[in-house]
Design an enzyme around this catalytic site. Structure first.
Site, PDB file in Angstrom:
ATOM      1  N   GLN A 164      -3.393  -0.360  17.868  1.00 50.02           N
ATOM      2  CA  GLN A 164      -3.266  -0.063  16.752  1.00 50.02           C
ATOM      3  C   GLN A 164      -3.670   0.266  16.124  1.00 50.02           C
ATOM      4  O   GLN A 164      -4.711   1.100  15.088  1.00 50.02           O
ATOM      5  CB  GLN A 164      -1.944  -0.891  15.777  1.00 50.02           C
ATOM      6  N   GLU A 206      -3.643   6.912  10.032  1.00 48.01           N
ATOM      7  CA  GLU A 206      -4.006   6.711   8.983  1.00 48.01           C
ATOM      8  C   GLU A 206      -5.218   5.969   8.475  1.00 48.01           C
ATOM      9  O   GLU A 206      -6.215   6.339   7.131  1.00 48.01           O
ATOM     10  CB  GLU A 206      -3.724   4.597   8.451  1.00 48.01           C
ATOM     11  N   LYS A 338       5.429  -6.283   3.179  1.00 42.08           N
ATOM     12  CA  LYS A 338       5.531  -4.977   3.262  1.00 42.08           C
ATOM     13  C   LYS A 338       6.010  -4.517   2.546  1.00 42.08           C
ATOM     14  O   LYS A 338       6.982  -5.313   2.276  1.00 42.08           O
ATOM     15  CB  LYS A 338       5.184  -3.996   4.068  1.00 42.08           C
ATOM     16  N   LYS A 389      -4.577  -4.411   2.210  1.00 35.31           N
ATOM     17  CA  LYS A 389      -4.748  -2.990   3.542  1.00 35.31           C
ATOM     18  C   LYS A 389      -3.673  -2.240   3.691  1.00 35.31           C
ATOM     19  O   LYS A 389      -2.289  -2.244   3.335  1.00 35.31           O
ATOM     20  CB  LYS A 389      -3.786  -4.136   4.867  1.00 35.31           C
TER      21      LYS A 389
END
Ligand code: PGA
Ligand code: ZN
Length: 429
Positions: A164, A206, A338, A389
């Site tokens: 990914q 992204e 997250k 990140k």
């Protein structure tokens, strides 16, 4: 202090970086201060995450959020009115109790996280402080070391390659400003290399280059060449970080690497990754095995844990209880944080503190679906997470965050002091 009591909570449906609906919440306080935040959204989600509440049906691919918006306006707003926004645990306690489910499925994790973050902004404004400072970090705050995507694959690029995220970490940078400068050079160099090779085909979700590679390992070789072409030394100045997101191509005990036309069992996956660690300057690997292949995660961590940061995302889902279990079992040595996986800031912070207690690393992270919201940058600094990140070095939903870090550095009268190198798990800490 009555000035910081919540008087208004309002949700609005806005749109994220993939053009999908998401939840924005604005909170106002009695003294006139206010705050606003937008929920992000993942594409390669862990099964234990807080639920991202969506309407279903036909509009916008079933992804509308009118029920989550209604939950804020009709259920959360009356319950939070009168709560002190400078007391984050109290605000989040109301949300957790009101929802009453383990996965925030009543109100929606998107409703609760936007509310929790908006309240933090309002509380900070009431206190007259920027959010990062209001979060009461260390006396001498540092900027997080950026982990920045150069090629985007997996669920963010139509599975063009299986892996990914192919990312870089400026391990040798003197400060945050230089880390971004070096990354900008690598991003430009990678784009030129892709163009020269006839492989330039736009960007993934992204902002990393679309991975027009023949195999997963080709991307690694390209990344090393891009670092060199930028005039940097691979491994010394700039190292490689991967998010395998292995849950995405795992079923029935097998990893199906479509791009390599290969099927591997757990041992085969570990062998492949160890080979990459030998051949490339890799310092961090996220989700190397699937979230329910715990034995694999333990075996991989034992094999590389001294040299490489092993990050749990889908496996740990920003959950303190899961982090503690991972620590006990020896699976991973770092956690991805997250906030929307947890659903409130208080729960996300608890996961971070659990990792800190164990001497693990921590990376505050954005999602693949993002917005102009920059809350996570403040969390990374104020919570002293040490790593951040947010995707690639392109597209404004990503750059808004890197740029916010520059503003925080300026407020600290510096180019952004980074954490000491000994604080990262790839140094065997
Ligand atoms: P997601 O991807 O936001 O689509 O889950 C990010 C990640 O896996 O780290
Ligand atoms: Zn991940």
């Amino acid at each position: 202090m009555s000035e910081s009591l919540i008087t208004d909570v309002n949700a609005l449906r806005v749109w994220d970086s993939r053009g999908r609906p998401t939840v924005e919440v604005e909170i106002r306080l009695a003294g006139g201060a206010g705050g606003r935040a937008i929920a992000p959204a993942g594409a390669s989600t862990g099964s234990g995450e807080a639920l991202d509440r969506r309407d279903g049906g036909t509009a916008f691919g079933g992804l509308d959020v009118t029920h989550a918006v209604d939950a804020v306006n009709t259920i959360i707003a009356p319950a939070l009115t009168g709560t002190d926004a400078t007391k984050q645990a109290a605000v989040d306690g109301v949300l957790i109790e009101l929802d009453g489910t383990p996965d925030k499925s009543r109100l929606g994790g998107n409703a609760t996280v936007a509310t929790s973050m908006a309240s933090a902004h309002a509380g900070a404004e009431a206190a007259g402080l920027p959010l990062w400072r209001w979060l009461e970090g260390p006396a001498r705050p540092v900027l997080p070391l950026p982990e920045i995507q150069i090629f985007g694959g997996g669920a963010h690029a139509g599975r063009r390659v299986d892996i990914q995220d192919f990312m870089v970490i400026a391990v040798g940078a003197a400060d945050y400003t230089q880390a971004l400068e070096w990354t900008a050079e690598v991003y430009i160099a990678a784009g030129k290399l892709m163009a020269d090779a006839g492989k330039l085909a736009g960007v993934a979700d992204e902002g990393g280059y679309w991975p027009a590679f023949d195999g997963n390992e080709d991307a690694l070789a390209f990344l090393v060449r891009a670092i060199e072409r930028a005039g940097l030394t691979p491994g010394e100045d700039m190292a490689i970080s991967l998010d395998i997101a292995a849950s995405e191509f795992y079923s029935d005990g097998r990893y199906r690497l479509a791009r390599d036309d290969k099927e591997r069992d757990t041992d085969g996956m570990i062998e492949m990754l160890l080979g990459w660690v030998e051949r490339y300057p890799i310092v961090s690997i996220e989700d190397p095995l699937a979230e329910d292949d715990e034995a694999g995660l333990i075996a991989f961590t034992q094999a590389v844990g001294e040299r490489v940061q092993v990050v749990g995302d889908d496996y740990l889902v920003t959950n303190a209880r899961r982090v503690n279990a991972g620590v006990d079992r020896g699976a991973c040595n770092a956690v991805l944080i997250k906030p929307n996986q947890a659903g409130t800031l208080t729960e996300a912070r608890a996961a971070l503190e659990a990792s800190r207690d164990a001497g693990w690393g921590a990376i505050v992270s954005a999602r693949s679906g993002e917005s102009e919201d920059v809350t996570i940058v403040h969390l990374a600094v104020g919570w002293d997470a040490k790593q951040l990140k947010v995707g690639s070095f392109a597209r404004s939903e990503r750059m808004a965050k890197w740029n916010e870090g520059l503003r925080i550095a300026r407020a600290l009268d510096s180019r952004g002091e980074l954490p000491p190198r000994s604080s990262f798990p790839w140094n065997g800490a």
